[in-house]
Design a protein around this motif. Structure first.
Motif, mmCIF file in Angstrom:
data_model
loop_
_atom_site.group_PDB
_atom_site.id
_atom_site.type_symbol
_atom_site.label_atom_id
_atom_site.label_comp_id
_atom_site.label_asym_id
_atom_site.label_seq_id
_atom_site.Cartn_x
_atom_site.Cartn_y
_atom_site.Cartn_z
ATOM 1 N N ALA A 237 0.988 -1.193 -0.028
ATOM 2 C CA ALA A 237 -0.131 -0.085 0.032
ATOM 3 C C ALA A 237 0.775 1.101 -0.009
ATOM 4 O O ALA A 237 0.616 2.288 -0.767
ATOM 5 N N SER A 238 1.875 1.156 0.909
ATOM 6 C CA SER A 238 2.583 2.430 1.029
ATOM 7 C C SER A 238 3.483 2.932 -0.278
ATOM 8 O O SER A 238 3.561 3.903 -0.694
ATOM 9 N N ASN B 20 14.496 -2.330 4.259
ATOM 10 C CA ASN B 20 13.254 -2.482 5.160
ATOM 11 C C ASN B 20 12.383 -1.342 4.898
ATOM 12 O O ASN B 20 12.516 -0.261 4.180
ATOM 13 N N HIS B 21 11.167 -1.350 5.582
ATOM 14 C CA HIS B 21 10.168 -0.629 5.243
ATOM 15 C C HIS B 21 10.305 0.872 5.549
ATOM 16 O O HIS B 21 10.297 1.726 4.467
ATOM 17 N N ASN B 22 10.917 1.229 6.578
ATOM 18 C CA ASN B 22 11.189 2.560 6.799
ATOM 19 C C ASN B 22 12.178 3.479 5.763
ATOM 20 O O ASN B 22 12.023 4.188 5.333
ATOM 21 N N GLN B 23 13.331 2.526 5.584
ATOM 22 C CA GLN B 23 14.341 3.010 4.527
ATOM 23 C C GLN B 23 13.862 3.410 3.324
ATOM 24 O O GLN B 23 14.067 4.291 2.732
ATOM 25 N N ARG B 25 10.934 3.840 2.656
ATOM 26 C CA ARG B 25 9.805 4.994 2.474
ATOM 27 C C ARG B 25 10.711 6.265 2.425
ATOM 28 O O ARG B 25 10.280 7.038 1.565
ATOM 29 N N ARG B 26 11.733 6.320 3.169
ATOM 30 C CA ARG B 26 12.482 7.444 2.883
ATOM 31 C C ARG B 26 13.210 7.714 1.832
ATOM 32 O O ARG B 26 13.062 8.924 1.142
ATOM 33 N N PHE B 27 13.538 6.668 1.078
ATOM 34 C CA PHE B 27 13.960 6.891 -0.346
ATOM 35 C C PHE B 27 12.839 7.335 -1.130
ATOM 36 O O PHE B 27 13.430 8.115 -2.173
ATOM 37 N N MET B 28 11.976 6.683 -0.938
ATOM 38 C CA MET B 28 10.779 7.081 -2.071
ATOM 39 C C MET B 28 10.519 8.546 -1.625
ATOM 40 O O MET B 28 9.948 9.368 -2.704
ATOM 41 N N GLU B 29 10.169 9.101 -0.594
ATOM 42 C CA GLU B 29 9.844 10.330 -0.287
ATOM 43 C C GLU B 29 10.970 11.256 -0.706
ATOM 44 O O GLU B 29 10.707 12.354 -1.156
ATOM 45 N N MET B 30 12.110 10.763 -1.023
ATOM 46 C CA MET B 30 13.187 11.880 -1.605
ATOM 47 C C MET B 30 13.216 11.555 -3.093
ATOM 48 O O MET B 30 13.819 12.301 -3.466
ATOM 49 N N GLY B 31 12.067 10.960 -3.695
ATOM 50 C CA GLY B 31 11.993 10.917 -5.026
ATOM 51 C C GLY B 31 12.819 9.880 -5.749
ATOM 52 O O GLY B 31 13.065 9.806 -6.837
ATOM 53 N N ILE B 32 13.371 8.683 -5.075
ATOM 54 C CA ILE B 32 14.065 7.707 -5.621
ATOM 55 C C ILE B 32 13.033 6.595 -5.589
ATOM 56 O O ILE B 32 12.760 5.901 -4.436
ATOM 57 N N LEU B 33 12.418 6.128 -6.663
ATOM 58 C CA LEU B 33 11.576 5.210 -6.730
ATOM 59 C C LEU B 33 11.528 4.680 -8.081
ATOM 60 O O LEU B 33 12.187 4.923 -9.076
ATOM 61 N N PRO B 34 10.993 3.218 -8.097
ATOM 62 C CA PRO B 34 11.085 2.379 -9.600
ATOM 63 C C PRO B 34 10.710 3.527 -10.524
ATOM 64 O O PRO B 34 9.871 4.159 -10.552
#
Ligand SMILES: Nc1nc2c(ncn2[C@@H]2O[C@H](COP(=O)(O)OP(=O)(O)O)[C@@H](O)[C@H]2O)c(=O)[nH]1
Lengths: 665, 73
Positions: A237-238, B20-23, B25-34
């Motif tokens: 989800a996230s 892991n989940h937190n990490q 999420r942080r990467f994705m918040e910073m704009g690093i995503l698939p």
């Protein structure tokens, strides 16, 4: 009364905008998350509006402590509205946070900052359309130059419409969100924000929301639904939420932003980074920078100024005071109290104001340029070997100015163990209050190598700090899930006025301390050194002498077993500058540092003077720092550990230096 | 192939993150995503961490994390 929160990504210009709106001399820095405290100000010229400056955030779902502070505040406090500051030159990532704020549902308006930088980068932003698509009002600003202030104030004072912003997260997610919303609405939990936002944040794994859910006993129910859907639909989800948000942003930006093709030659930031993070040059440059800071502080600018001030206080001023008191027929003891006690004790510390201002000015400059993040970058590998994080370097360097902001600055470190270690190390960073002691002793015993001797003390402090980190890593914190992720902002030339204001703020604290704690200590010490149960007596029979002689044996093996030196260490626990002012009073040295210099030559040898400086460097920094450690670790155990460890290591190091040194001299 | 194997100066596309989940999420918040394009800008003097440019700004993180990010050219 209306309260607005100022929220935005680190380095978006938040502090600059806050200063602009409130006229407060708030810290402006380039270190992501430099605003570690919750800072509150009133709108300039209209006290009805309160603005709260929050630490920079990338999202409302917190990880590090300062993010937790900010998120909690945003979520728990009933705000009248949010001013979202957005870096126009970096819209994509900044808008990610904006989306979370919009979903939160509070009245919001946007300060689109760094418009000058965006222009330079060739970005044309269609403000009207952006306003329409986001459903918010936007002021374009250049906070650094004060542009856009009136517009923001105008918008603040007028009604900010609530927005009905909504992103469609796709069928599967939307029905999941609705299901969670229903659980919330049927529960007894009352929230002052939208239930949709609650559901989305829960799915993102927001700590603060999970806690709230646990408290109202609906966590299990929510989690069950989430896990069921994630399993059935094979999704995370996230991740889906984040992906859709970024997709939404890029389609928005395609419509709203026109990018002019500007020759992307190497930017200045690139050119500087090429040198300061260079494989061979990076670390030597950092060391050289630190060395120059101390040279400038002590040798080039600080000390010539110091001599001037000392000449004035010790000569001219104390002469006036004495003459004045004689004219009005004051008794001898009164003259002694005023001249030896007050002018001597307080003046002995005040003379170091120039050094301290110079040091703070230089450290602020480094921080504001953005160089400190590069230091974190180049030192991370080394620091991680010590169980630390590259980010630990910044609190350490700030600790050279004062340990307290250093300890508070550790909040940006995500891993709790690394953060604790960084806090516990900080007292070994030689803060500016220790400078008076070094300047005095090094000036007397090592006049020719003063810079080198002082540098060696700073260095020893660093070594001891690293040693402590290493011990903690080997014993307590064996496995730590350390992360290091940090933005490297573009270099910016600090605004000179801000630098001066910040330096003055820090220096003011030091002077205030001289007026309060050091003033009272000087009077107290004067009393203790002139009286005993028999009344006014010779100093060698005073209370102070008795107290000093009682503890002196502890310091005998360290080379400074006379009662005067011992007492000064005792009073130095209040604040390290007090070591010097105590000596000024008890050696009764004609109120100038020069006079004191001659006296201590009789009581110390070069070796014992060095051992003494080492002891002063390493033992408990001061009461205020201990309080900061307690506050930040929230643990008496670690606070007492810090006190005990630092006294122990101070004694041990001074002992080794004195005893080993004796063999050679 | 992972991001840790790339050379300085290379421009690649992110395929997936495995942390892991937190990490994550942080990467994705910073704009690093698939799907994101990312350029390896430089390495720290001790070869770790690395610094990358993504969406017009620079982020640095450790090799350890870079090993958990798969990429394609
Ligand atoms: N060119 C430009 N620089 C700005 C602007 N606003 C702030 N800055 C600079 O950006 C840096 C970071 O600003 P700061 O207010 O500390 O950001 P914070 O980290 O969000 O609090 C400082 O060097 C500011 O002088 C702006 O609108 N234009």
């Amino acid at each position: 009364m209306s309260t607005f929160a100022l929220a935005g990504n680190p380095n978006s210009g938040k502090t600059s905008l806050f200063n602009l709106l409130t006229g407060s001399r708030q810290r402006v820095g380039n270190w992501p998350g430099v605003t570690v405290e919750k800072v509150i100000g009133q709108l300039k010229g209209d006290m009805k509006y309160t603005i709260v400056d929050l630490p920079g955030l990338y999202s409302l779902a917190p990880i590090s402590i300062d993010e937790q502070i900010a998120s909690r505040y945003m979520i728990e406090e009933k705000l009248d509205g949010i001013i979202n500051i957005v870096d126009a030159s970096n819209l994509e990532r900044n808008l990610y946070f904006t989306i979370q704020l919009l979903e939160y549902g509070k009245p919001l308006f946007m300060a689109l900052n760094m418009m000058d930088v965006a222009k330079e980068k060739g970005l044309h932003i269609d403000l009207k359309q952006l306003e329409e698509r986001l459903g918010v009002k936007i002021s374009s600003t250049v906070a650094r130059k004060g542009i856009g202030k009136e517009d923001i104030i105008h918008k603040l004072k007028n009604e900010i419409p609530s927005n009905a912003f909504r992103i469609n997260y796709g069928e599967a997610m939307e029905s999941l969100i609705t299901e969670l919303e229903e659980i919330l609405e049927q529960s007894s939990m009352k929230v002052h924000y939208s239930s949709r936002w609650f559901a989305i944040q829960f799915l993102e794994g927001n700590l603060v929301i999970e806690e709230a859910a646990k408290q109202s006993g609906i966590y299990e129910a929510l989690n069950k639904v989430k896990e069921r859907v994630e399993k059935d639909q094979q999704l995370n989800a996230s991740q889906v939420i984040q992906n859709i948000r970024y997709q939404w942003i890029s389609s928005l930006l395609k419509e709203v932003v026109q990018r002019e093709q500007i020759e992307t030659a190497q930017t200045l930031t690139d050119k500087i980074d090429r040198i300061v993070t260079n494989k061979w040059l990076g670390i030597p440059i950092f060391l050289a920078v630190m060395y120059f800071i101390f040279q400038i502080t002590f040798t080039w600018i600080g000390n010539p100024l110091l001599d001037l001030v000392d000449g004035f206080i010790g000569g001219t001023l104390s002469g006036w005071v004495e003459a004045g008191l004689i004219v009005i027929n004051s008794p001898d003891w009164m003259i002694s109290l005023a001249v030896d006690g007050i002018v001597g004790g307080v003046g002995g510390v005040l003379v170091f104001v120039p050094n301290i201002l110079v040091l703070f000015l230089l450290l602020s400059f480094l921080e504001d340029t953005g160089y400190m993040t590069r230091v974190a970058f180049i030192m991370d590998k080394f620091m991680s070997k010590m169980g630390l994080n590259g980010k630990s370097i910044i609190p350490m360097v700030i600790g050279f100015g004062c340990n307290i902001p250093g300890i508070m600055g550790s909040r940006t470190i995500e891993d709790p163990n690394e953060r604790l270690t960084t806090i516990l190390m900080n007292p070994f960073m030689s803060c500016s209050a220790r400078m008076p002691v070094y300047a005095l002793f090094a000036g007397v015993f090592f006049a020719n190598n003063q810079g080198l001797i002082v540098f060696s003390l700073y260095f020893l402090g660093i070594v001891m700090a690293i040693l402590l980190a290493f011990i903690l890593k080997l014993t307590k914190f064996k496995q730590s899930e350390s992360v290091f992720i940090m933005e490297l902002p573009e270099y910016r030339l600090p605004v000179f006025k801000n630098l001066l204001l910040h330096t003055w703020d820090k220096g003011k604290g030091f002077i205030r301390k001289a007026g309060t704690i050091i003033f009272s200590m000087a009077v107290l010490i004067w009393f203790l050194s002139n009286f005993s149960f028999q009344g006014m007596v010779d100093i060698n029979h005073s209370f102070l002498a008795a107290l000093g002689s009682f503890i002196a044996p502890i310091f005998k093996p360290l080379g400074f077993g006379d009662w005067q030196a011992s007492v000064a260490l005792l009073t130095g626990f209040l604040a390290k500058e007090v070591v010097v002012s105590t000596m000024m009073v008890i050696y009764g040295t004609g109120e100038s540092v020069t006079g004191l210099s001659q006296m201590i030559q009789g009581s110390f040898s070069a070796l014992s003077a060095y051992a003494y400086m080492v002891f002063v460097l390493l033992y408990v920094p001061c009461l205020a720092t201990v309080a900061a450690i307690k506050k930040e670790t929230a643990s008496w155990k670690w606070t007492f550990f810090s006190i005990g460890y630092s006294i122990g290591i101070a004694w041990l190091m001074a002992f080794i230096i004195y005893q080993v040194g004796k063999l050679f001299i | 192939m992972t991001l840790a194997e790339c050379k300085v100066g290379e421009k690649v596309k992110i395929e997936s993150l495995h942390m892991n989940h937190n990490q994550q999420r942080r990467f994705m918040e910073m704009g690093i995503l698939p799907g994101t394009e990312i350029e390896i800008v430089r390495m720290a003097p001790l070869k770790d961490p690395i610094s990358v440019r993504v969406r017009g700004f620079q982020i640095s993180f450790r090799k350890k994390e870079a090993e958990q990010i798969t990429i394609s050219h």
